[in-house]
Enzyme design. Sequence first.
Site, short mmCIF file in Angstrom:
data_model
loop_
_atom_site.label_atom_id
_atom_site.label_comp_id
_atom_site.label_asym_id
_atom_site.label_seq_id
_atom_site.Cartn_x
_atom_site.Cartn_y
_atom_site.Cartn_z
N SER A 134 0.52 -0.58 0.15
CA SER A 134 0.24 -0.32 -0.09
C SER A 134 1.12 1.28 0.38
O SER A 134 1.80 1.31 0.82
CB SER A 134 -0.84 0.12 1.75
OG SER A 134 -1.28 1.31 1.37
N TYR A 147 -4.12 -1.71 9.20
CA TYR A 147 -3.92 -2.45 8.20
C TYR A 147 -2.73 -1.63 7.50
O TYR A 147 -2.04 -2.82 6.69
CB TYR A 147 -5.33 -1.37 7.34
CG TYR A 147 -5.14 -1.40 5.52
CD1 TYR A 147 -4.93 -2.72 4.67
CD2 TYR A 147 -4.76 -0.77 5.20
CE1 TYR A 147 -5.03 -3.12 3.82
CE2 TYR A 147 -4.52 -0.69 3.54
CZ TYR A 147 -4.59 -1.98 3.12
OH TYR A 147 -4.57 -2.20 1.40
#
Length: 270
Positions: A134, A147
Amino acid sequence: MRVWFVTGASRGLGRAFTEAALDRGDRVVAAARDVGPLAELEARHPGALVRLPLDVSDRAAVRKGVDQAAAAFGRLDVVVNNAGGMLFGMLEEATEEQIRAHFDVNLFGAIWVTQAVAPYLRAQGSGHILQVTSMGAGGGMASVGLYAAGKSALDSVTQALAMELAPFGVKVTNLQMGGYDTGLFTLGTTATEPDPVYDGLRAELAAMWGEDAGPPPSNAAPVVMELVDLPEPPRRLIVGSRSYDLVQQMDEARTAEYRAWEHLSRKADG
């Protein structure tokens, strides 16, 4: 013709990468907990797609699944660790069960797949592992910190992996993905039980993020197809213009903070 092994292939980025690989004449072993949504794609590409039911958090199942994937077309060329989900909520709110389940998929699942495919890629002296991380892998943000933590850990592990597999001709790249309309914040989200003390912060975050779900995952697929064709691919690739700008801003802010407190850091030398 390459053989791909893609996890989380039923929807989102995994589905987009699977379709793009098939459209260019490659073969794909598509793994997911629910492979039902891939039936139509299998019918459109007879003999080129193998659906593989797989829960990546189950290490024994992963090893068995990778063996099946390698046997399906006789080799593995591109491995995409895409399976994952979102744990949404403040750190204080998250339960132990939620945290462990999240890391079992987002971090350990990718590690189990990587451990299982590495012997095959080493033996053939080639291959490319793509880890879907990410743009937030370099730092956390309120309500999505767990996350980011999983993606950051995977990013670090992957940098070590790249060094370990390079002598065997195996390439490794972290795909630092931006926000795409993958369903991550709907179908792929586990939410904590909201504590009212954080209502103000939640409202600030909602206003900052807005309603835009991002571009379709298919926008990212051509970039990945070009990436796997490079003779010397990068070990990290930011995917998306907005993501690129945000990562640069985060890096600049971190550097500025380091420099602002350099005098205190250097005092530790005595």
